[in-house]
Design a protein around this motif. Structure first.
Motif, mmCIF file in Angstrom:
data_model
loop_
_atom_site.group_PDB
_atom_site.id
_atom_site.type_symbol
_atom_site.label_atom_id
_atom_site.label_comp_id
_atom_site.label_asym_id
_atom_site.label_seq_id
_atom_site.Cartn_x
_atom_site.Cartn_y
_atom_site.Cartn_z
ATOM 1 N N GLN A 172 22.447 28.212 -15.090
ATOM 2 C CA GLN A 172 21.090 28.641 -14.762
ATOM 3 C C GLN A 172 20.369 29.169 -16.007
ATOM 4 O O GLN A 172 19.177 28.918 -16.201
ATOM 5 N N ALA A 173 21.112 29.904 -16.829
ATOM 6 C CA ALA A 173 20.521 30.456 -18.049
ATOM 7 C C ALA A 173 20.132 29.345 -19.023
ATOM 8 O O ALA A 173 19.070 29.391 -19.645
ATOM 9 N N ARG A 174 20.994 28.329 -19.144
ATOM 10 C CA ARG A 174 20.671 27.206 -20.025
ATOM 11 C C ARG A 174 19.455 26.451 -19.509
ATOM 12 O O ARG A 174 18.581 26.058 -20.291
ATOM 13 N N GLU A 175 19.376 26.267 -18.219
ATOM 14 C CA GLU A 175 18.216 25.579 -17.636
ATOM 15 C C GLU A 175 16.940 26.331 -17.970
ATOM 16 O O GLU A 175 15.928 25.728 -18.354
ATOM 17 N N ARG A 176 16.980 27.644 -17.851
ATOM 18 C CA ARG A 176 15.804 28.435 -18.170
ATOM 19 C C ARG A 176 15.504 28.379 -19.670
ATOM 20 O O ARG A 176 14.327 28.293 -20.069
ATOM 21 N N ALA A 177 16.532 28.427 -20.492
ATOM 22 C CA ALA A 177 16.341 28.384 -21.943
ATOM 23 C C ALA A 177 15.662 27.088 -22.364
ATOM 24 O O ALA A 177 14.752 27.088 -23.202
ATOM 25 N N ILE A 178 16.105 25.970 -21.793
ATOM 26 C CA ILE A 178 15.497 24.678 -22.117
ATOM 27 C C ILE A 178 14.029 24.669 -21.705
ATOM 28 O O ILE A 178 13.159 24.197 -22.456
ATOM 29 N N ALA A 179 13.741 25.191 -20.529
ATOM 30 C CA ALA A 179 12.357 25.227 -20.050
ATOM 31 C C ALA A 179 11.493 26.129 -20.934
ATOM 32 O O ALA A 179 10.363 25.765 -21.291
ATOM 33 N N LEU A 180 11.997 27.294 -21.293
ATOM 34 C CA LEU A 180 11.243 28.219 -22.131
ATOM 35 C C LEU A 180 10.925 27.611 -23.485
ATOM 36 O O LEU A 180 9.777 27.645 -23.955
ATOM 37 N N PHE A 181 11.952 27.029 -24.121
ATOM 38 C CA PHE A 181 11.738 26.489 -25.452
ATOM 39 C C PHE A 181 10.824 25.268 -25.418
ATOM 40 O O PHE A 181 9.972 25.089 -26.294
ATOM 41 N N SER A 182 10.979 24.439 -24.403
ATOM 42 C CA SER A 182 10.113 23.265 -24.266
ATOM 43 C C SER A 182 8.655 23.687 -24.098
ATOM 44 O O SER A 182 7.744 23.051 -24.643
ATOM 45 N N GLN A 183 8.431 24.747 -23.342
ATOM 46 C CA GLN A 183 7.061 25.245 -23.164
ATOM 47 C C GLN A 183 6.512 25.787 -24.477
ATOM 48 O O GLN A 183 5.332 25.568 -24.806
ATOM 49 N N MET A 184 7.340 26.481 -25.234
ATOM 50 C CA MET A 184 6.908 26.998 -26.531
ATOM 51 C C MET A 184 6.456 25.872 -27.458
ATOM 52 O O MET A 184 5.373 25.918 -28.048
ATOM 53 N N VAL A 185 7.310 24.857 -27.592
ATOM 54 C CA VAL A 185 6.999 23.743 -28.489
ATOM 55 C C VAL A 185 5.758 22.998 -28.006
ATOM 56 O O VAL A 185 4.848 22.696 -28.791
ATOM 57 N N GLY A 186 5.715 22.719 -26.706
ATOM 58 C CA GLY A 186 4.572 21.992 -26.164
ATOM 59 C C GLY A 186 3.268 22.731 -26.369
ATOM 60 O O GLY A 186 2.246 22.137 -26.752
ATOM 61 N N ALA A 187 3.283 24.029 -26.128
ATOM 62 C CA ALA A 187 2.064 24.827 -26.281
ATOM 63 C C ALA A 187 1.592 24.831 -27.734
ATOM 64 O O ALA A 187 0.385 24.721 -28.013
ATOM 65 N N LEU A 188 2.533 24.945 -28.661
ATOM 66 C CA LEU A 188 2.156 24.975 -30.073
ATOM 67 C C LEU A 188 1.583 23.631 -30.514
ATOM 68 O O LEU A 188 0.556 23.575 -31.201
ATOM 69 N N VAL A 189 2.229 22.555 -30.103
ATOM 70 C CA VAL A 189 1.756 21.222 -30.479
ATOM 71 C C VAL A 189 0.371 20.949 -29.913
ATOM 72 O O VAL A 189 -0.519 20.435 -30.605
ATOM 73 N N ILE A 190 0.139 21.304 -28.646
ATOM 74 C CA ILE A 190 -1.160 21.076 -28.022
ATOM 75 C C ILE A 190 -2.230 21.947 -28.679
ATOM 76 O O ILE A 190 -3.359 21.501 -28.923
ATOM 77 N N SER A 191 -1.893 23.184 -28.990
ATOM 78 C CA SER A 191 -2.850 24.066 -29.649
ATOM 79 C C SER A 191 -3.246 23.506 -31.009
ATOM 80 O O SER A 191 -4.427 23.529 -31.392
ATOM 81 N N ARG A 192 -2.265 23.001 -31.755
ATOM 82 C CA ARG A 192 -2.578 22.400 -33.055
ATOM 83 C C ARG A 192 -3.473 21.174 -32.911
ATOM 84 O O ARG A 192 -4.302 20.896 -33.786
ATOM 85 N N ALA A 193 -3.325 20.457 -31.806
ATOM 86 C CA ALA A 193 -4.077 19.219 -31.609
ATOM 87 C C ALA A 193 -5.574 19.449 -31.466
ATOM 88 O O ALA A 193 -6.368 18.531 -31.705
ATOM 89 N N VAL A 194 -5.979 20.671 -31.083
ATOM 90 C CA VAL A 194 -7.409 20.955 -30.879
ATOM 91 C C VAL A 194 -7.885 22.143 -31.710
ATOM 92 O O VAL A 194 -8.972 22.661 -31.491
ATOM 93 N N ALA A 195 -7.080 22.563 -32.680
ATOM 94 C CA ALA A 195 -7.389 23.785 -33.431
ATOM 95 C C ALA A 195 -8.700 23.695 -34.203
ATOM 96 O O ALA A 195 -9.408 24.701 -34.344
ATOM 97 N N GLU A 196 -9.051 22.521 -34.702
ATOM 98 C CA GLU A 196 -10.294 22.378 -35.461
ATOM 99 C C GLU A 196 -11.480 22.042 -34.561
ATOM 100 O O GLU A 196 -12.589 22.535 -34.765
ATOM 101 N N SER A 197 -11.254 21.225 -33.541
ATOM 102 C CA SER A 197 -12.368 20.821 -32.678
ATOM 103 C C SER A 197 -12.776 21.936 -31.720
ATOM 104 O O SER A 197 -13.947 22.079 -31.369
ATOM 105 N N SER A 198 -11.796 22.743 -31.288
ATOM 106 C CA SER A 198 -12.088 23.822 -30.339
ATOM 107 C C SER A 198 -11.163 25.006 -30.587
ATOM 108 O O SER A 198 -10.156 25.183 -29.887
#
Length: 203
Positions: free
Chosen positions: A159-185
């Motif tokens: 259960q802890a590993r499942e949560r860890a994978i979800a947490l880290f995936s959300q971190m990476v995804g959020a950072l990548v998406i934020s970078r994708a619009v950092a200049e336009s918005s």
């Protein structure tokens, strides 16, 4: 002509690796050539092949070293909070999803900066990236388990590993998406970081 000492060879190797790490994180592996990397390292183009067999070999080492550095930084965060896994997790979220990390990919974690390159450069690159991922998953799993114990929450390793994978995936995804619009918005880019930081801390 004087022969290079082993110490000088190591210094030159590290200069190329540092220049490539910054260049690849900023422009992507295909976005910058060997000549420009060697110029950034303040070395001649021809000297590259004294250290690496190919640009692909260099990319593998950049991915490997990038995760080593990032995992060392995560270990430092954990050491800063020896008595509270929750505080360590929150610190990790704050640091990873910071504006500074988003705006300086050249100095940031390989997990976000090189994610697309790993996916496009074959099994060897994906294997290096996978090894780094497993390092993060393992470290975060331990933190999640410790937080559960400290919070009197019943949780097993799976259960802890499942949560860890979800947490880290959300971190990476959020950072990548934020970078994708950092200049336009910039406002939306900041909102993405802030919203995900808040949600991750509630998880």
């Amino acid at each position: 002509m004087a022969r290079l000492t082993q110490e000088q060879k190591k210094l030159n190797h590290d200069k190329i690796l540092d220049a490539a790490g910054r260049g690849f994180r900023t422009h992507g592996v295909n976005g910058i050539g060997i000549a420009d990397l060697m110029k950034a390292a303040e070395m001649t183009h021809g000297g590259f092949y004294n250290h690496f067999g190919s640009k692909d070999d260099l990319a593998l080492e950049v991915i490997r070293q990038g995760f080593v550095s990032s995992l060392a930084a995560l270990a430092d965060i954990r050491e800063e909070h020896p008595h509270s896994a929750r505080a360590a997790l929150d610190h990790m979220f704050d640091q990873y999803l910071s504006v500074e990390h988003r705006d300086r990919p050249e100095d940031g974690c390989a997990s976000a900066a090189l994610v697309t390159d790993a996916g496009r450069h074959g099994v060897a690159a994906q294997s290096e990236y996978q090894h780094g991922l497993e390092g993060f998953f393992s470290a975060i799993t331990e933190m999640v388990l410790e937080n559960a114990r400290q919070s009197d929450v019943d949780m097993n390793v799976d259960q802890a590993r499942e949560r860890a994978i979800a947490l880290f995936s959300q971190m990476v995804g959020a950072l990548v998406i934020s970078r994708a619009v950092a200049e336009s918005s910039p406002e939306l880019a900041d909102e993405i970081l802030q919203t995900n930081t808040t949600r991750l801390k509630q998880a």
